[in-house]
Design a protein around this motif. Structure first.
Motif, PDB file in Angstrom:
ATOM      1  N   TRP A  39       0.923  -1.283   0.009  1.00  4.60           N
ATOM      2  CA  TRP A  39      -0.069   0.192   0.109  1.00  4.60           C
ATOM      3  C   TRP A  39       0.792   1.230   0.000  1.00  4.60           C
ATOM      4  O   TRP A  39       0.726   2.040   1.082  1.00  4.60           O
ATOM      5  CB  TRP A  39      -0.865  -0.054   1.048  1.00  4.60           C
ATOM      6  CG  TRP A  39      -1.901  -1.194   0.995  1.00  4.60           C
ATOM      7  CD1 TRP A  39      -1.643  -2.234   1.927  1.00  4.60           C
ATOM      8  CD2 TRP A  39      -3.170  -1.398   0.393  1.00  4.60           C
ATOM      9  NE1 TRP A  39      -2.774  -3.179   1.664  1.00  4.60           N
ATOM     10  CE2 TRP A  39      -3.543  -2.651   0.770  1.00  4.60           C
ATOM     11  CE3 TRP A  39      -3.635  -0.502  -0.759  1.00  4.60           C
ATOM     12  CZ2 TRP A  39      -4.663  -3.194  -0.108  1.00  4.60           C
ATOM     13  CZ3 TRP A  39      -4.814  -1.062  -1.233  1.00  4.60           C
ATOM     14  CH2 TRP A  39      -5.173  -2.474  -0.974  1.00  4.60           C
ATOM     15  N   LEU A  41       1.852   5.151  -1.026  1.00  3.87           N
ATOM     16  CA  LEU A  41       1.332   6.300  -1.510  1.00  3.87           C
ATOM     17  C   LEU A  41       1.359   6.396  -3.122  1.00  3.87           C
ATOM     18  O   LEU A  41       2.644   6.339  -3.567  1.00  3.87           O
ATOM     19  CB  LEU A  41       2.056   7.649  -1.123  1.00  3.87           C
ATOM     20  CG  LEU A  41       1.347   8.907  -1.216  1.00  3.87           C
ATOM     21  CD1 LEU A  41      -0.005   8.898  -0.937  1.00  3.87           C
ATOM     22  CD2 LEU A  41       2.370  10.039  -0.988  1.00  3.87           C
ATOM     23  N   ARG A  63     -13.239   8.216  -5.422  1.00  6.47           N
ATOM     24  CA  ARG A  63     -11.991   7.754  -5.107  1.00  6.47           C
ATOM     25  C   ARG A  63     -11.168   6.830  -5.731  1.00  6.47           C
ATOM     26  O   ARG A  63     -10.505   6.064  -5.101  1.00  6.47           O
ATOM     27  CB  ARG A  63     -11.993   7.679  -3.451  1.00  6.47           C
ATOM     28  CG  ARG A  63     -12.838   8.606  -2.945  1.00  6.47           C
ATOM     29  CD  ARG A  63     -12.415   8.626  -1.154  1.00  6.47           C
ATOM     30  NE  ARG A  63     -13.273   9.401  -0.398  1.00  6.47           N
ATOM     31  CZ  ARG A  63     -13.100  10.717  -0.115  1.00  6.47           C
ATOM     32  NH1 ARG A  63     -11.690  11.417  -0.564  1.00  6.47           N
ATOM     33  NH2 ARG A  63     -13.818  11.509   0.701  1.00  6.47           N
ATOM     34  N   VAL A 108      -6.648  15.880  -4.073  1.00  5.10           N
ATOM     35  CA  VAL A 108      -5.886  16.123  -2.383  1.00  5.10           C
ATOM     36  C   VAL A 108      -4.235  16.413  -2.961  1.00  5.10           C
ATOM     37  O   VAL A 108      -3.635  15.661  -3.785  1.00  5.10           O
ATOM     38  CB  VAL A 108      -5.568  14.572  -1.736  1.00  5.10           C
ATOM     39  CG1 VAL A 108      -4.647  14.807  -0.588  1.00  5.10           C
ATOM     40  CG2 VAL A 108      -7.034  14.406  -1.469  1.00  5.10           C
ATOM     41  N   GLU A 129       2.610   8.588   6.810  1.00  5.64           N
ATOM     42  CA  GLU A 129       0.925   8.956   7.324  1.00  5.64           C
ATOM     43  C   GLU A 129       0.399   9.074   5.990  1.00  5.64           C
ATOM     44  O   GLU A 129      -0.870   8.881   6.055  1.00  5.64           O
ATOM     45  CB  GLU A 129       1.260  10.184   8.128  1.00  5.64           C
ATOM     46  CG  GLU A 129      -0.242  10.619   8.712  1.00  5.64           C
ATOM     47  CD  GLU A 129      -0.817  11.654   7.679  1.00  5.64           C
ATOM     48  OE1 GLU A 129      -2.116  11.553   7.907  1.00  5.64           O
ATOM     49  OE2 GLU A 129      -0.331  12.342   7.001  1.00  5.64           O
ATOM     50  N   LEU A 130       0.694   9.619   5.094  1.00  4.57           N
ATOM     51  CA  LEU A 130      -0.016  10.058   3.713  1.00  4.57           C
ATOM     52  C   LEU A 130      -0.194   8.768   3.171  1.00  4.57           C
ATOM     53  O   LEU A 130      -1.388   8.334   2.747  1.00  4.57           O
ATOM     54  CB  LEU A 130       0.774  10.623   2.920  1.00  4.57           C
ATOM     55  CG  LEU A 130       1.061  12.253   3.180  1.00  4.57           C
ATOM     56  CD1 LEU A 130       2.104  12.841   2.208  1.00  4.57           C
ATOM     57  CD2 LEU A 130      -0.309  12.773   3.101  1.00  4.57           C
ATOM     58  N   ALA A 132      -0.554   5.667   4.735  1.00  8.24           N
ATOM     59  CA  ALA A 132      -1.699   5.093   5.473  1.00  8.24           C
ATOM     60  C   ALA A 132      -3.133   5.610   5.445  1.00  8.24           C
ATOM     61  O   ALA A 132      -4.162   5.106   5.156  1.00  8.24           O
ATOM     62  CB  ALA A 132      -1.512   5.309   7.068  1.00  8.24           C
ATOM     63  N   ARG A 133      -3.296   7.086   4.948  1.00  5.09           N
ATOM     64  CA  ARG A 133      -4.300   7.837   4.854  1.00  5.09           C
ATOM     65  C   ARG A 133      -5.020   7.714   3.422  1.00  5.09           C
ATOM     66  O   ARG A 133      -6.169   7.467   3.017  1.00  5.09           O
ATOM     67  CB  ARG A 133      -4.192   9.300   5.041  1.00  5.09           C
ATOM     68  CG  ARG A 133      -5.576  10.109   4.994  1.00  5.09           C
ATOM     69  CD  ARG A 133      -5.498  11.415   4.863  1.00  5.09           C
ATOM     70  NE  ARG A 133      -4.794  12.110   6.176  1.00  5.09           N
ATOM     71  CZ  ARG A 133      -4.165  13.116   6.492  1.00  5.09           C
ATOM     72  NH1 ARG A 133      -4.450  13.975   5.558  1.00  5.09           N
ATOM     73  NH2 ARG A 133      -3.839  13.521   7.775  1.00  5.09           N
ATOM     74  N   TYR A 134      -4.072   7.572   2.277  1.00  2.00           N
ATOM     75  CA  TYR A 134      -4.595   7.590   0.890  1.00  2.00           C
ATOM     76  C   TYR A 134      -4.207   6.294   0.218  1.00  2.00           C
ATOM     77  O   TYR A 134      -4.744   6.072  -1.061  1.00  2.00           O
ATOM     78  CB  TYR A 134      -3.982   8.805   0.188  1.00  2.00           C
ATOM     79  CG  TYR A 134      -4.434  10.043   0.798  1.00  2.00           C
ATOM     80  CD1 TYR A 134      -5.975  10.494   0.865  1.00  2.00           C
ATOM     81  CD2 TYR A 134      -3.485  10.884   1.641  1.00  2.00           C
ATOM     82  CE1 TYR A 134      -6.105  11.666   1.607  1.00  2.00           C
ATOM     83  CE2 TYR A 134      -3.868  12.245   2.005  1.00  2.00           C
ATOM     84  CZ  TYR A 134      -5.589  12.569   2.120  1.00  2.00           C
ATOM     85  OH  TYR A 134      -5.725  13.715   2.605  1.00  2.00           O
TER      86      TYR A 134
END
Length: 135
Positions: A39, A41, A63, A108, A129-130, A132-134
């Protein structure tokens, strides 16, 4: 006492490199994956008025990824970003949707900087963090 050797090349954080600047045509774009594992980014970099912008590869509508083919994010005339899923179009400079089902919403944006001929994710952004979020 000996002087420290000079290398002449800037040291950059290779983990933040999205692409080399010379890989971007004057009105082009380039896909990237930042991070490892299943996963990372996923995003793209696009040229705009002498600079660059970067966005997460995710349509503001449902999305889904914006592209079917690698590095294919732009309309035929290279003036706008286009979602191949349902034809939404976005301004290259702002990521704002100006036509389609997500009118008024934005992609984004990712902060970037240019250093040593490379486009890098800016220091204030945390790639993990990015992702994990996207992702």
């Amino acid at each position: 006492m000996a002087d420290a050797p000079m290398t002449g090349a800037a040291t950059i954080d290779a983990a933040r490199v999205l692409c080399r600047l010379d890989e971007l045509a004057p009105s082009g774009c380039r896909e990237f994956r930042l991070g490892g594992g299943e996963w990372p980014l996923r995003g793209f970099v696009v040229r705009v008025d002498g600079g660059v912008r970067a966005y997460v590869n995710r349509c503001a509508h449902l999305r889904y990824p914006l592209n079917y083919l690698p590095d294919e994010f732009l309309t035929y005339d290279h003036q706008m970003i286009e979602c191949t899923m349902h034809g939404a179009v976005f301004e290259k400079d702002s990521g704002l949707c100006v036509g389609g089902p997500c009118l008024g919403r934005s992609l984004v944006a990712l902060p970037v900087r240019i250093e040593a001929g490379c486009v890098l994710l800016a220091d204030e952004a945390d790639p993990q963090e990015l992702a994990a979020r996207y992702a």
